[in-house]
Design an enzyme around this catalytic site. Structure first.
Site, PDB file in Angstrom:
ATOM      1  N   TRP A  10     -10.278  -6.465  -0.711  1.00 46.42           N
ATOM      2  CA  TRP A  10     -10.170  -7.764  -0.048  1.00 46.42           C
ATOM      3  C   TRP A  10      -8.374  -8.495  -0.780  1.00 46.42           C
ATOM      4  O   TRP A  10      -8.054  -9.468  -0.785  1.00 46.42           O
ATOM      5  CB  TRP A  10     -11.029  -8.635   0.149  1.00 46.42           C
ATOM      6  CG  TRP A  10     -12.214  -8.097   0.920  1.00 46.42           C
ATOM      7  CD1 TRP A  10     -12.107  -7.483   1.626  1.00 46.42           C
ATOM      8  CD2 TRP A  10     -13.501  -9.072   1.011  1.00 46.42           C
ATOM      9  NE1 TRP A  10     -13.245  -7.785   3.034  1.00 46.42           N
ATOM     10  CE2 TRP A  10     -14.167  -8.850   2.272  1.00 46.42           C
ATOM     11  CE3 TRP A  10     -14.164 -10.408   0.322  1.00 46.42           C
ATOM     12  CZ2 TRP A  10     -15.600  -9.119   2.970  1.00 46.42           C
ATOM     13  CZ3 TRP A  10     -15.084 -11.203   1.119  1.00 46.42           C
ATOM     14  CH2 TRP A  10     -15.703 -10.390   2.144  1.00 46.42           C
ATOM     15  N   HIS A  97      -4.997   1.722  -7.919  1.00 51.38           N
ATOM     16  CA  HIS A  97      -5.400   1.016  -6.633  1.00 51.38           C
ATOM     17  C   HIS A  97      -3.592   0.999  -7.267  1.00 51.38           C
ATOM     18  O   HIS A  97      -2.941   0.641  -8.466  1.00 51.38           O
ATOM     19  CB  HIS A  97      -5.568  -0.275  -6.188  1.00 51.38           C
ATOM     20  CG  HIS A  97      -4.562  -0.125  -5.038  1.00 51.38           C
ATOM     21  ND1 HIS A  97      -3.584  -1.027  -4.662  1.00 51.38           N
ATOM     22  CD2 HIS A  97      -5.490  -0.265  -3.466  1.00 51.38           C
ATOM     23  CE1 HIS A  97      -3.320  -1.393  -3.544  1.00 51.38           C
ATOM     24  NE2 HIS A  97      -4.684  -0.164  -2.650  1.00 51.38           N
ATOM     25  N   GLU A  99      -0.943  -1.062  -6.464  1.00 50.41           N
ATOM     26  CA  GLU A  99      -1.174  -2.519  -7.173  1.00 50.41           C
ATOM     27  C   GLU A  99      -1.551  -2.176  -8.932  1.00 50.41           C
ATOM     28  O   GLU A  99      -0.107  -3.635  -8.614  1.00 50.41           O
ATOM     29  CB  GLU A  99      -1.619  -3.773  -6.071  1.00 50.41           C
ATOM     30  CG  GLU A  99      -1.064  -3.601  -4.372  1.00 50.41           C
ATOM     31  CD  GLU A  99      -1.627  -3.885  -3.190  1.00 50.41           C
ATOM     32  OE1 GLU A  99      -2.651  -4.842  -4.136  1.00 50.41           O
ATOM     33  OE2 GLU A  99      -1.705  -4.015  -2.205  1.00 50.41           O
ATOM     34  N   GLY A 175       0.525  -2.540   3.750  1.00 53.04           N
ATOM     35  CA  GLY A 175       0.612  -3.580   3.055  1.00 53.04           C
ATOM     36  C   GLY A 175       2.043  -3.634   4.213  1.00 53.04           C
ATOM     37  O   GLY A 175       2.685  -4.842   4.203  1.00 53.04           O
ATOM     38  N   SER A 215      -2.174   0.386   5.625  1.00 49.44           N
ATOM     39  CA  SER A 215      -1.859  -0.191   7.057  1.00 49.44           C
ATOM     40  C   SER A 215      -2.831   0.637   8.289  1.00 49.44           C
ATOM     41  O   SER A 215      -2.364   0.487   9.367  1.00 49.44           O
ATOM     42  CB  SER A 215       0.088  -0.012   7.912  1.00 49.44           C
ATOM     43  OG  SER A 215       0.141  -0.666   6.826  1.00 49.44           O
ATOM     44  N   GLY A 236      -7.063  -2.248   3.611  1.00 51.78           N
ATOM     45  CA  GLY A 236      -6.466  -3.896   3.925  1.00 51.78           C
ATOM     46  C   GLY A 236      -6.211  -4.836   4.078  1.00 51.78           C
ATOM     47  O   GLY A 236      -7.844  -5.874   4.410  1.00 51.78           O
ATOM     48  N   GLY A 237      -5.644  -4.820   4.346  1.00 46.29           N
ATOM     49  CA  GLY A 237      -5.363  -6.681   5.697  1.00 46.29           C
ATOM     50  C   GLY A 237      -5.745  -7.060   6.526  1.00 46.29           C
ATOM     51  O   GLY A 237      -6.705  -7.662   6.610  1.00 46.29           O
TER      52      GLY A 237
HETATM   53  P1  PGA Z   1      -3.028  -1.790   3.741  1.00 45.75           P
HETATM   54  O1  PGA Z   1      -4.112  -2.388   2.062  1.00 45.75           O
HETATM   55  O2  PGA Z   1      -4.211  -1.987   4.731  1.00 45.75           O
HETATM   56  O3  PGA Z   1      -2.746  -3.600   3.883  1.00 45.75           O
HETATM   57  O4  PGA Z   1      -1.610  -1.242   4.016  1.00 45.75           O
HETATM   58  C1  PGA Z   1      -4.615  -1.299   2.086  1.00 45.75           C
HETATM   59  C2  PGA Z   1      -5.099  -0.676   0.707  1.00 45.75           C
HETATM   60  O5  PGA Z   1      -3.907  -1.846  -0.130  1.00 45.75           O
HETATM   61  O6  PGA Z   1      -5.975  -0.415   0.169  1.00 45.75           O
END
Ligand code: PGA
Length: 252
Positions: A10, A97, A99, A175, A215, A236-237
């Site tokens: 999330w 991750h 990020e 993302g 994605s 993610g999204g």
């Molecule tokens: P996303 O993110 O599905 O929004 O691309 C995946 C993730 O970062 O785990």
């Protein structure tokens, strides 16, 4: 045993009220129709973990943290330890991750310490790795992935891998709406399994679950999950909407 897993990351989304609503929606959607060995994991932010554990208690949904600190305790303002997580009833933590690597300067060396601390406290780890767009364009992606795994995980013993779930997340697909093709995902997943065969043998390599992330949506999940070395997804999204997340789970 290799498991089918769909995990929702999330990130920094959903306040307490919204998190409760999303969990309610997910529970309603996934009640029926799951294959026996499919696991469903959600990773809300730290402040919503306690509530998430409570709200998912009687369901198949498991709760993970998105990060943790490697130290046992101490003067690390703003950080959360493995013990704080297990004490809440959390059994899983996402580490590495992209990020965290990009915005919080987490290196493979640091991640090796975090992995040790997590395993040492009885947590299961979803370990993320993957190359940047630059690496992919220059054809270095195999080398990058190999290095990330070697530096952060290959000091572990064979037995430790029963508590590790891998998540291949090419940074250029996170993302961005751009997904690795099912063939690109399969290529890396097969390469990773081969690395594990060389390092730890067939049994370990065949037992480890390798998720794809980047994605994943209801529209492309089925095709990606149909690849032999793709054991599920880190979402993610699309994990922020109960219907979409459920549709992805059901395409396993
Ligand atoms: P996303 O993110 O599905 O929004 O691309 C995946 C993730 O970062 O785990």
């Amino acid at each position: 045993m290799k498991q089918k897993i769909v995990a929702g990351n999330w990130k920094m989304n959903k306040n307490l009220k919204e998190a409760k609503e999303l969990i309610k929606g997910i529970k309603k959607e996934v009640k029926a129709g799951l294959k026996d060995n499919t696991r469903v994991i959600i990773a809300p932010s730290f402040v919503n973990l306690q509530s998430a554990v409570k709200k998912t208690k009687k369901s198949i949904v498991e709760v993970a943290a998105q990060n943790m600190h490697q130290a046992k305790s101490g003067a690390y303002t703003g950080e959360v330890s493995a013990d704080m997580l297990t004490n809440l009833g959390i059994g899983i933590v996402i580490l590495g991750h992209s990020e965290r690597r990009e915005y919080f300067a987490e290196t493979d060396e640091l991640l090796a310490k975090k992995v040790d601390a997590a395993l040492g406290n009885g947590l299961e780890v979803v370990f993320c790795f993957g190359e940047s767009l630059e690496d992919r364009r220059s054809g270095n992606h195999f080398e990058i992935v190999e290095n990330q795994l070697k530096k952060a995980l290959f000091h572990l013993q064979k037995e430790n891998f029963k508590d590790i779930i891998l998540a291949y997340e090419p940074v250029w697909a996170i993302g961005t709406g751009e997904t690795a093709s099912p063939e690109q995902a399969q290529e890396i997943h097969a390469f990773v399994r081969e690395l594990f065969t060389k390092e730890y043998g067939d049994e370990t390599a065949n037992a480890i679950s390798i998720l794809y992330g980047g994605s994943v949506k209801p529209a492309n999940a089925k095709e990606i999950f149909s690849k032999p070395d793709v054991d599920g997804g880190l979402i993610g999204g699309a994990a922020l909407n109960a219907e979409d997340f459920a549709a992805i789970i059901k395409s396993i």
